[in-house]
Design a protein around this motif. Structure first.
Motif, short mmCIF file in Angstrom:
data_model
loop_
_atom_site.label_atom_id
_atom_site.label_comp_id
_atom_site.label_asym_id
_atom_site.label_seq_id
_atom_site.Cartn_x
_atom_site.Cartn_y
_atom_site.Cartn_z
N MET A 1 14.44 27.44 -63.80
CA MET A 1 15.65 27.01 -64.52
C MET A 1 15.72 27.69 -65.89
O MET A 1 14.69 27.94 -66.51
N ARG A 2 16.92 27.96 -66.34
CA ARG A 2 17.09 28.49 -67.70
C ARG A 2 16.74 27.38 -68.69
O ARG A 2 16.94 26.20 -68.42
N VAL A 3 16.25 27.77 -69.85
CA VAL A 3 15.81 26.78 -70.82
C VAL A 3 16.95 25.87 -71.28
O VAL A 3 16.75 24.69 -71.55
N GLY A 4 18.16 26.41 -71.36
CA GLY A 4 19.30 25.59 -71.72
C GLY A 4 19.62 24.56 -70.64
O GLY A 4 20.13 23.47 -70.93
N GLU A 5 19.34 24.91 -69.40
CA GLU A 5 19.56 24.00 -68.28
C GLU A 5 18.53 22.88 -68.27
O GLU A 5 18.83 21.74 -67.90
N ILE A 6 17.31 23.19 -68.69
CA ILE A 6 16.24 22.19 -68.70
C ILE A 6 16.54 21.08 -69.71
O ILE A 6 16.42 19.89 -69.40
N VAL A 7 16.93 21.46 -70.93
CA VAL A 7 17.18 20.43 -71.95
C VAL A 7 18.44 19.61 -71.63
O VAL A 7 18.61 18.49 -72.13
N ALA A 8 19.32 20.14 -70.78
CA ALA A 8 20.54 19.41 -70.41
C ALA A 8 20.35 18.59 -69.14
O ALA A 8 21.27 17.86 -68.73
N LEU A 9 19.19 18.67 -68.52
CA LEU A 9 18.96 17.99 -67.24
C LEU A 9 18.90 16.47 -67.42
O LEU A 9 18.19 15.96 -68.29
N LYS A 10 19.65 15.76 -66.59
CA LYS A 10 19.67 14.30 -66.61
C LYS A 10 18.98 13.75 -65.36
O LYS A 10 18.97 14.40 -64.31
N TRP A 11 18.44 12.55 -65.48
CA TRP A 11 17.74 11.95 -64.35
C TRP A 11 18.65 11.73 -63.15
O TRP A 11 18.19 11.75 -62.00
N GLU A 12 19.93 11.53 -63.38
CA GLU A 12 20.86 11.31 -62.27
C GLU A 12 20.96 12.54 -61.37
O GLU A 12 21.43 12.45 -60.23
N ASN A 13 20.51 13.69 -61.91
CA ASN A 13 20.56 14.93 -61.13
C ASN A 13 19.19 15.35 -60.59
O ASN A 13 19.03 16.47 -60.10
N VAL A 14 18.22 14.45 -60.70
CA VAL A 14 16.89 14.69 -60.14
C VAL A 14 16.68 13.70 -58.99
O VAL A 14 16.63 12.49 -59.22
N ASN A 15 16.59 14.20 -57.78
CA ASN A 15 16.45 13.34 -56.61
C ASN A 15 15.06 13.55 -56.00
O ASN A 15 14.84 14.49 -55.24
#
Length: 297
Positions: free
Chosen positions: A134-148
């Motif tokens: 993942m791009r670093v900008g994508e990592i800091v924007a990642l929310k738990w609702e999008n982790v399954n």
């Protein structure tokens, strides 16, 4: 010039993500209008624009100046459409040669050393970067609702840069990434740390990070120093993932391109050809690709 700069920004408001719009606005405010703002656009010559570009090149890289030039070209294009000018001065300039970034992925033993040394949330942050690409900008924007964790997949749909959260870099960057076995314990550990927070990674105040640069300037720089490794960009986590997926020989190039968010495998071939396992094997000179062995007179 100011009139057409406003027209340009209005036209981009609906076609660019917020952070790009803000970037264009900053370029116009700080680097275009202070030089050309008081001049009638029809009176600006190629030599004026070339001097502006040369002055910028004394302060910025060619890549940055090329971005500034794109904005100025767009402003002139608005005037061209209005028939206020007969040609776009930017088109008369020589193309800038932009150096491609030198990719220096980490070796597997270096990744292991880094993960063994890191602690707490940063350890989990690094694992996510190295194991998903993942791009670093994508990592800091990642929310738990999008982790399954049940389906073992991550939905990547946002990025965060300079305090502005928006969509990913490109449309193809909106994607699902499989969660590999070795990543699961790190995500489970992070869930215990962040609790009921919205974002996967939060700062010491429990808030989303302003952007990845804060982490890069502090934790990332410190971990490399502690591991006695030469400094590399934090973005190399992505390159490291891509390189090791390719070298494993276990995944097709199309699969890897999809995981990284590339529309086509072209980028992989351009940057990582030397790391594709098939490219590293000795050429097989015995293969009969047409089945014509023994047919020669």
């Amino acid at each position: 010039m100011s009139y057409y700069a406003d027209l340009f920004m209005d036209s981009k408001r609906q076609t660019t993500v917020p952070r790009t719009h803000e970037r264009y606005l900053s370029i116009i405010k700080h680097s275009i209008l202070p030089v050309f703002g008081d001049s009638p656009i029809r009176e600006l010559k190629v030599s004026n624009v070339e001097k502006w570009r040369n002055d910028l090149l004394k302060r910025f890289t060619a890549k940055t100046v090329k971005e500034y030039q794109i904005v100025l070209r767009g402003i002139f294009q608005k005037a061209l459409h209005d028939e206020e000018i007969g040609k776009n001065p930017i088109d008369a300039l020589d193309s800038l040669k932009v150096k491609k970034p030198h990719v220096v992925p980490f070796m597997p033993y270096e990744v292991k050393l880094i993960l063994d040394t890191a602690q707490g949330w940063f350890k989990n942050y690094l694992a996510l970067g190295f194991m998903t690409g993942m791009r670093v900008g994508e990592i800091v924007a990642l929310k738990w609702e999008n982790v399954n964790l049940k389906k073992r997949e991550i939905y990547v749909c946002a990025s965060r840069i300079e305090g502005v959260e928006g969509t990913t870099k490109t449309q193809s960057s909106i994607r699902y990434i499989p969660i590999i076995d070795t990543l699961v314990p790190f995500l489970e550990a992070q869930k215990k740390l962040s609790g009921d927070k919205e974002y996967v990674f939060v700062n010491q105040y429990g808030e989303v990070f302003y952007d990845y640069k804060t982490i890069g300037a502090n934790q990332w720089k410190s971990i490399l120093k502690e591991c006695k490794l030469d400094h590399r960009r934090m973005y190399e986590m992505r390159h490291t993932c891509a390189t090791n997926l390719l070298m494993s020989g276990q995944y097709s190039v199309n699969e890897i391109a999809s995981i990284l968010g590339h529309t086509t495998p072209q980028m992989l071939f351009e940057r990582y050809t030397r790391n594709i396992s098939a490219e590293r094997k000795p050429f097989n000179k015995t293969i009969d690709i047409y089945g014509v062995a023994g047919m020669a007179l």
